[in-house]
Design a protein around this motif. Structure first.
Motif, PDB file in Angstrom:
ATOM      1  N   THR A  66       1.088  -1.390  -0.410  1.00  0.00           N
ATOM      2  CA  THR A  66      -0.206  -0.112  -0.038  1.00  0.00           C
ATOM      3  C   THR A  66       1.582   1.143  -0.423  1.00  0.00           C
ATOM      4  OG1 THR A  66      -0.517   0.104   2.154  1.00  0.00           O
ATOM      5  CG2 THR A  66      -1.628  -1.083   0.983  1.00  0.00           C
ATOM      6  N   GLN A  93      -0.403   5.181 -10.256  1.00  0.00           N
ATOM      7  CA  GLN A  93      -0.711   6.789  -9.676  1.00  0.00           C
ATOM      8  C   GLN A  93      -0.444   6.401  -7.376  1.00  0.00           C
ATOM      9  OE1 GLN A  93      -1.599   9.404 -11.285  1.00  0.00           O
ATOM     10  NE2 GLN A  93      -1.666   8.100 -12.700  1.00  0.00           N
ATOM     11  N   PHE A 107       0.559   4.521  -2.969  1.00  0.00           N
ATOM     12  CA  PHE A 107      -0.537   4.417  -4.195  1.00  0.00           C
ATOM     13  C   PHE A 107      -1.797   4.285  -3.703  1.00  0.00           C
ATOM     14  CE2 PHE A 107       4.178   2.096  -3.417  1.00  0.00           C
ATOM     15  CZ  PHE A 107       4.046   2.557  -4.439  1.00  0.00           C
ATOM     16  N   ALA A 108      -1.932   5.111  -4.813  1.00  0.00           N
ATOM     17  CA  ALA A 108      -3.791   5.289  -4.824  1.00  0.00           C
ATOM     18  C   ALA A 108      -4.704   3.570  -5.552  1.00  0.00           C
ATOM     19  CB  ALA A 108      -4.161   5.856  -6.397  1.00  0.00           C
ATOM     20  N   GLN A 109      -4.034   2.887  -5.720  1.00  0.00           N
ATOM     21  CA  GLN A 109      -4.236   1.304  -5.894  1.00  0.00           C
ATOM     22  C   GLN A 109      -3.621   0.452  -5.219  1.00  0.00           C
ATOM     23  OE1 GLN A 109      -6.002   0.133  -9.212  1.00  0.00           O
ATOM     24  NE2 GLN A 109      -7.188   1.793  -9.748  1.00  0.00           N
ATOM     25  N   VAL A 110      -3.280  -0.473  -4.619  1.00  0.00           N
ATOM     26  CA  VAL A 110      -3.229  -1.510  -4.125  1.00  0.00           C
ATOM     27  C   VAL A 110      -1.992  -1.603  -5.247  1.00  0.00           C
ATOM     28  CG1 VAL A 110      -3.114  -2.093  -1.656  1.00  0.00           C
ATOM     29  CG2 VAL A 110      -4.333  -2.936  -3.569  1.00  0.00           C
ATOM     30  N   VAL A 142      -1.061  -4.677   2.792  1.00  0.00           N
ATOM     31  CA  VAL A 142      -2.501  -4.535   2.805  1.00  0.00           C
ATOM     32  C   VAL A 142      -2.610  -5.822   4.199  1.00  0.00           C
ATOM     33  CG1 VAL A 142      -4.486  -6.006   2.295  1.00  0.00           C
ATOM     34  CG2 VAL A 142      -2.512  -4.766   0.354  1.00  0.00           C
TER      35      VAL A 142
END
Length: 159
Positions: A66, A93, A107-110, A142
């Motif tokens: 993450t 991103q 991070f915007a997404q894992v 995570v």
């Protein structure tokens, strides 16, 4: 005197030969833990402003990431100018925060396992002198808020 020397040498060699050569413990399985694959500096000289890039491998058996935290070594300053790509060249991103010598990349997404991240730190400014710059890199996974060290990105300068 010569007899003492021969006796001492014989005892030393006997003790040395009888001791085990390895006392180190076995390295745990690193196939499930992220690691730094490579580092690149451009230009390869001691210029004032340079780019430091490193690749971070996230193995198949690892947990998703993450956040990545980077400690900037003394003698360098980093601007908030980063490029982050996955192994296929897609831009990742992320919210990047530079606070003195600490960099946090959230991070915007894992970032899923079985991936390689290419992190480019553009506009790194050299204030000090060194032949090796060491960035300590850690990650948050995570399901955990703990910051776990994953390696040291080492940049060496050869002239």
């Amino acid at each position: 005197m010569l007899k003492k020397f021969i006796f001492t040498t014989a005892v030393s060699l006997t003790l040395t030969a009888s001791l085990s050569a390895t006392y180190a413990s076995q390295i745990p399985d690193t196939k499930s833990f992220p690691r730094i694959l490579s580092t690149v500096q451009f230009p390869q000289t001691k210029w004032g402003i340079m780019r430091h890039s490193f690749k971070l491998q996230i193995p198949q058996n690892s947990n998703a990431i993450t956040q990545i935290n980077i400690e900037v070594p003394p003698g360098l300053s980093v601007k908030n100018d980063f490029s982050i790509y996955d192994q296929s060249g897609r831009k990742i991103q992320a919210n990047i925060t530079v606070n003195g010598s600490k960099i946090a990349i959230a991070f915007a997404q894992v970032v899923a396992p079985a991936n390689i991240l290419n992190i480019d730190m553009n506009k790194v400014k050299r204030r000090g002198t060194s032949n090796a710059w060491l960035y300590r890199v850690s990650a948050k996974f995570v399901g955990s808020d703990a910051e776990i060290p994953v390696g040291v990105a080492q940049f060496r300068i050869y002239l």
